[in-house]
Write a protein that holds these residues in place. Structure first.
Motif, PDB file in Angstrom:
ATOM      1  N   GLN A  61      54.413 -11.616 -11.407  1.00 41.38           N
ATOM      2  CA  GLN A  61      54.603 -11.460 -12.849  1.00 41.38           C
ATOM      3  C   GLN A  61      54.933  -9.999 -13.109  1.00 41.38           C
ATOM      4  O   GLN A  61      54.822  -9.169 -12.216  1.00 41.38           O
ATOM      5  CB  GLN A  61      53.328 -11.744 -13.639  1.00 41.38           C
ATOM      6  CG  GLN A  61      52.775 -13.105 -13.636  1.00 41.38           C
ATOM      7  CD  GLN A  61      51.579 -13.241 -14.590  1.00 41.38           C
ATOM      8  OE1 GLN A  61      50.909 -12.283 -14.938  1.00 41.38           O
ATOM      9  NE2 GLN A  61      51.327 -14.466 -15.010  1.00 41.38           N
ATOM     10  N   TYR A  62      55.279  -9.707 -14.349  1.00 42.80           N
ATOM     11  CA  TYR A  62      55.169  -8.342 -14.854  1.00 42.80           C
ATOM     12  C   TYR A  62      53.739  -8.289 -15.392  1.00 42.80           C
ATOM     13  O   TYR A  62      53.496  -8.531 -16.553  1.00 42.80           O
ATOM     14  CB  TYR A  62      56.171  -8.069 -15.968  1.00 42.80           C
ATOM     15  CG  TYR A  62      57.537  -7.592 -15.514  1.00 42.80           C
ATOM     16  CD1 TYR A  62      58.156  -8.122 -14.383  1.00 42.80           C
ATOM     17  CD2 TYR A  62      58.208  -6.612 -16.221  1.00 42.80           C
ATOM     18  CE1 TYR A  62      59.408  -7.681 -13.987  1.00 42.80           C
ATOM     19  CE2 TYR A  62      59.459  -6.170 -15.829  1.00 42.80           C
ATOM     20  CZ  TYR A  62      60.058  -6.706 -14.718  1.00 42.80           C
ATOM     21  OH  TYR A  62      61.297  -6.268 -14.335  1.00 42.80           O
ATOM     22  N   TRP A  63      52.778  -8.040 -14.493  1.00 47.01           N
ATOM     23  CA  TRP A  63      51.359  -8.161 -14.816  1.00 47.01           C
ATOM     24  C   TRP A  63      50.956  -7.224 -15.950  1.00 47.01           C
ATOM     25  O   TRP A  63      51.403  -6.069 -16.009  1.00 47.01           O
ATOM     26  CB  TRP A  63      50.507  -7.838 -13.582  1.00 47.01           C
ATOM     27  CG  TRP A  63      50.667  -8.811 -12.466  1.00 47.01           C
ATOM     28  CD1 TRP A  63      50.079 -10.040 -12.349  1.00 47.01           C
ATOM     29  CD2 TRP A  63      51.447  -8.645 -11.281  1.00 47.01           C
ATOM     30  NE1 TRP A  63      50.457 -10.643 -11.167  1.00 47.01           N
ATOM     31  CE2 TRP A  63      51.302  -9.812 -10.494  1.00 47.01           C
ATOM     32  CE3 TRP A  63      52.278  -7.628 -10.801  1.00 47.01           C
ATOM     33  CZ2 TRP A  63      51.927  -9.984  -9.263  1.00 47.01           C
ATOM     34  CZ3 TRP A  63      52.911  -7.793  -9.582  1.00 47.01           C
ATOM     35  CH2 TRP A  63      52.740  -8.965  -8.831  1.00 47.01           C
ATOM     36  N   PRO A  64      50.073  -7.673 -16.843  1.00 44.86           N
ATOM     37  CA  PRO A  64      49.541  -6.783 -17.864  1.00 44.86           C
ATOM     38  C   PRO A  64      48.705  -5.684 -17.203  1.00 44.86           C
ATOM     39  O   PRO A  64      48.003  -5.924 -16.229  1.00 44.86           O
ATOM     40  CB  PRO A  64      48.674  -7.676 -18.747  1.00 44.86           C
ATOM     41  CG  PRO A  64      48.676  -9.024 -18.133  1.00 44.86           C
ATOM     42  CD  PRO A  64      49.558  -9.033 -16.947  1.00 44.86           C
ATOM     43  N   VAL A  65      48.826  -4.484 -17.750  1.00 48.96           N
ATOM     44  CA  VAL A  65      48.163  -3.299 -17.213  1.00 48.96           C
ATOM     45  C   VAL A  65      47.142  -2.803 -18.235  1.00 48.96           C
ATOM     46  O   VAL A  65      47.445  -2.716 -19.433  1.00 48.96           O
ATOM     47  CB  VAL A  65      49.201  -2.197 -16.920  1.00 48.96           C
ATOM     48  CG1 VAL A  65      48.530  -0.892 -16.546  1.00 48.96           C
ATOM     49  CG2 VAL A  65      50.170  -2.641 -15.829  1.00 48.96           C
ATOM     50  N   PHE A  66      45.958  -2.459 -17.740  1.00 49.83           N
ATOM     51  CA  PHE A  66      44.892  -1.940 -18.592  1.00 49.83           C
ATOM     52  C   PHE A  66      44.430  -0.586 -18.064  1.00 49.83           C
ATOM     53  O   PHE A  66      44.267  -0.409 -16.859  1.00 49.83           O
ATOM     54  CB  PHE A  66      43.721  -2.921 -18.633  1.00 49.83           C
ATOM     55  CG  PHE A  66      44.080  -4.211 -19.310  1.00 49.83           C
ATOM     56  CD1 PHE A  66      43.793  -4.402 -20.654  1.00 49.83           C
ATOM     57  CD2 PHE A  66      44.742  -5.219 -18.621  1.00 49.83           C
ATOM     58  CE1 PHE A  66      44.155  -5.583 -21.293  1.00 49.83           C
ATOM     59  CE2 PHE A  66      45.100  -6.406 -19.246  1.00 49.83           C
ATOM     60  CZ  PHE A  66      44.808  -6.580 -20.586  1.00 49.83           C
ATOM     61  N   ILE A  67      44.237   0.353 -18.991  1.00 51.12           N
ATOM     62  CA  ILE A  67      43.738   1.690 -18.686  1.00 51.12           C
ATOM     63  C   ILE A  67      42.397   1.829 -19.404  1.00 51.12           C
ATOM     64  O   ILE A  67      42.348   1.721 -20.629  1.00 51.12           O
ATOM     65  CB  ILE A  67      44.699   2.795 -19.190  1.00 51.12           C
ATOM     66  CG1 ILE A  67      46.150   2.525 -18.793  1.00 51.12           C
ATOM     67  CG2 ILE A  67      44.211   4.178 -18.788  1.00 51.12           C
ATOM     68  CD1 ILE A  67      46.497   2.664 -17.362  1.00 51.12           C
ATOM     69  N   ALA A  68      41.335   2.068 -18.653  1.00 49.87           N
ATOM     70  CA  ALA A  68      39.990   2.174 -19.235  1.00 49.87           C
ATOM     71  C   ALA A  68      39.706   1.000 -20.176  1.00 49.87           C
ATOM     72  O   ALA A  68      39.162   1.168 -21.263  1.00 49.87           O
ATOM     73  CB  ALA A  68      39.829   3.510 -19.957  1.00 49.87           C
ATOM     74  N   GLU A  70      41.759  -0.704 -21.953  1.00 46.22           N
ATOM     75  CA  GLU A  70      42.694  -0.831 -23.071  1.00 46.22           C
ATOM     76  C   GLU A  70      44.059  -1.298 -22.568  1.00 46.22           C
ATOM     77  O   GLU A  70      44.588  -0.769 -21.585  1.00 46.22           O
ATOM     78  CB  GLU A  70      42.837   0.519 -23.783  1.00 46.22           C
ATOM     79  CG  GLU A  70      43.672   0.449 -25.040  1.00 46.22           C
ATOM     80  CD  GLU A  70      43.736   1.779 -25.777  1.00 46.22           C
ATOM     81  OE1 GLU A  70      44.537   1.854 -26.725  1.00 46.22           O
ATOM     82  OE2 GLU A  70      43.012   2.720 -25.418  1.00 46.22           O
ATOM     83  N   PHE A  71      44.641  -2.283 -23.255  1.00 45.99           N
ATOM     84  CA  PHE A  71      45.964  -2.780 -22.891  1.00 45.99           C
ATOM     85  C   PHE A  71      46.984  -1.656 -23.018  1.00 45.99           C
ATOM     86  O   PHE A  71      47.085  -1.008 -24.061  1.00 45.99           O
ATOM     87  CB  PHE A  71      46.357  -3.963 -23.788  1.00 45.99           C
ATOM     88  CG  PHE A  71      47.737  -4.485 -23.520  1.00 45.99           C
ATOM     89  CD1 PHE A  71      48.043  -5.077 -22.306  1.00 45.99           C
ATOM     90  CD2 PHE A  71      48.729  -4.380 -24.479  1.00 45.99           C
ATOM     91  CE1 PHE A  71      49.326  -5.566 -22.054  1.00 45.99           C
ATOM     92  CE2 PHE A  71      50.009  -4.869 -24.244  1.00 45.99           C
ATOM     93  CZ  PHE A  71      50.310  -5.457 -23.029  1.00 45.99           C
ATOM     94  N   ALA A  72      47.732  -1.413 -21.941  1.00 42.93           N
ATOM     95  CA  ALA A  72      48.685  -0.304 -21.907  1.00 42.93           C
ATOM     96  C   ALA A  72      50.127  -0.751 -21.729  1.00 42.93           C
ATOM     97  O   ALA A  72      51.050  -0.008 -22.075  1.00 42.93           O
ATOM     98  CB  ALA A  72      48.317   0.654 -20.774  1.00 42.93           C
ATOM     99  N   GLY A  73      50.357  -1.938 -21.168  1.00 45.48           N
ATOM    100  CA  GLY A  73      51.723  -2.372 -20.918  1.00 45.48           C
ATOM    101  C   GLY A  73      51.767  -3.410 -19.821  1.00 45.48           C
ATOM    102  O   GLY A  73      50.817  -4.175 -19.620  1.00 45.48           O
ATOM    103  N   ALA A  74      52.874  -3.395 -19.079  1.00 49.48           N
ATOM    104  CA  ALA A  74      53.072  -4.347 -17.993  1.00 49.48           C
ATOM    105  C   ALA A  74      53.894  -3.707 -16.895  1.00 49.48           C
ATOM    106  O   ALA A  74      54.747  -2.855 -17.157  1.00 49.48           O
ATOM    107  CB  ALA A  74      53.784  -5.604 -18.507  1.00 49.48           C
TER     108      ALA A  74
END
Length: 170
Positions: A61-68, A70-74
């Motif tokens: 996928q274009y996996w969802p990315v989380f920083i601390a 918080e949703f940041a992107g993919a």
């Protein structure tokens, strides 16, 4: 499977119930400036369906990315529409997360996943001809321009790049 977490980044899978996150990302005019403009709610739903289908069929996928947390992107991989034996890498981040090295860090994790888990020997990527930031990042990641690739959403020929895996990062 999903890419391994890094020091700052955590990945997870998209689900069809992630419409709100999808709208925050793909409905954002700044994020989508070089990708043909923001998606409508219907386009986000269709995108989520493609992400879930790609995960089921190809394990990517274009996996969802989380920083601390918080949703940041993919950031991730998808099969090429022209040839599903060719995989394209890409990244989309919300503006609040630009300029801090997150796209680079996430991309390196995705490239390691492509090598170590999928056993791929190459990844491909494109970028809008005017998107110098994406071009610089892809070059630092070891991608080399090999031509152009028509991107229907913008109606333009985008530079088309290839990285041999595993790559020696610059």
């Amino acid at each position: 499977m999903i890419p391994a977490s890094t020091a700052r980044i955590e990945f997870r899978r998209w689900s069809l119930s992630d419409a709100e996150l999808g709208m925050r990302l793909w409905g954002n005019a700044d994020v989508m400036r070089y990708i043909g403009g923001p998606y409508s709610e219907e386009e986000v739903s269709a995108r989520l369906e493609r992400e879930v289908a790609n995960d089921a069929r190809y394990g990517v996928q274009y996996w969802p990315v989380f920083i601390a947390g918080e949703f940041a992107g993919a950031c991730g991989i998808k099969p090429s529409p022209e040839d599903d034996a060719i995989f394209e890498m890409g990244f989309h981040f919300l503006p609040a997360f630009w300029g801090a090295g997150y796209a680079s860090e996430a991309s390196r994790a995705v490239m390691a996943f492509a090598t170590d888990i999928l056993g791929l020997d190459a990844l491909y990527a494109g970028h809008h001809p005017e998107n110098a930031v994406s071009r610089r990042l892809l070059t630092r990641l070891g991608f080399v321009e090999i031509g152009t690739h028509f991107f229907a959403r913008t109606g333009l020929q985008h530079p088309w790049l290839r990285a041999s895996l595993p790559v020696k990062l610059r």
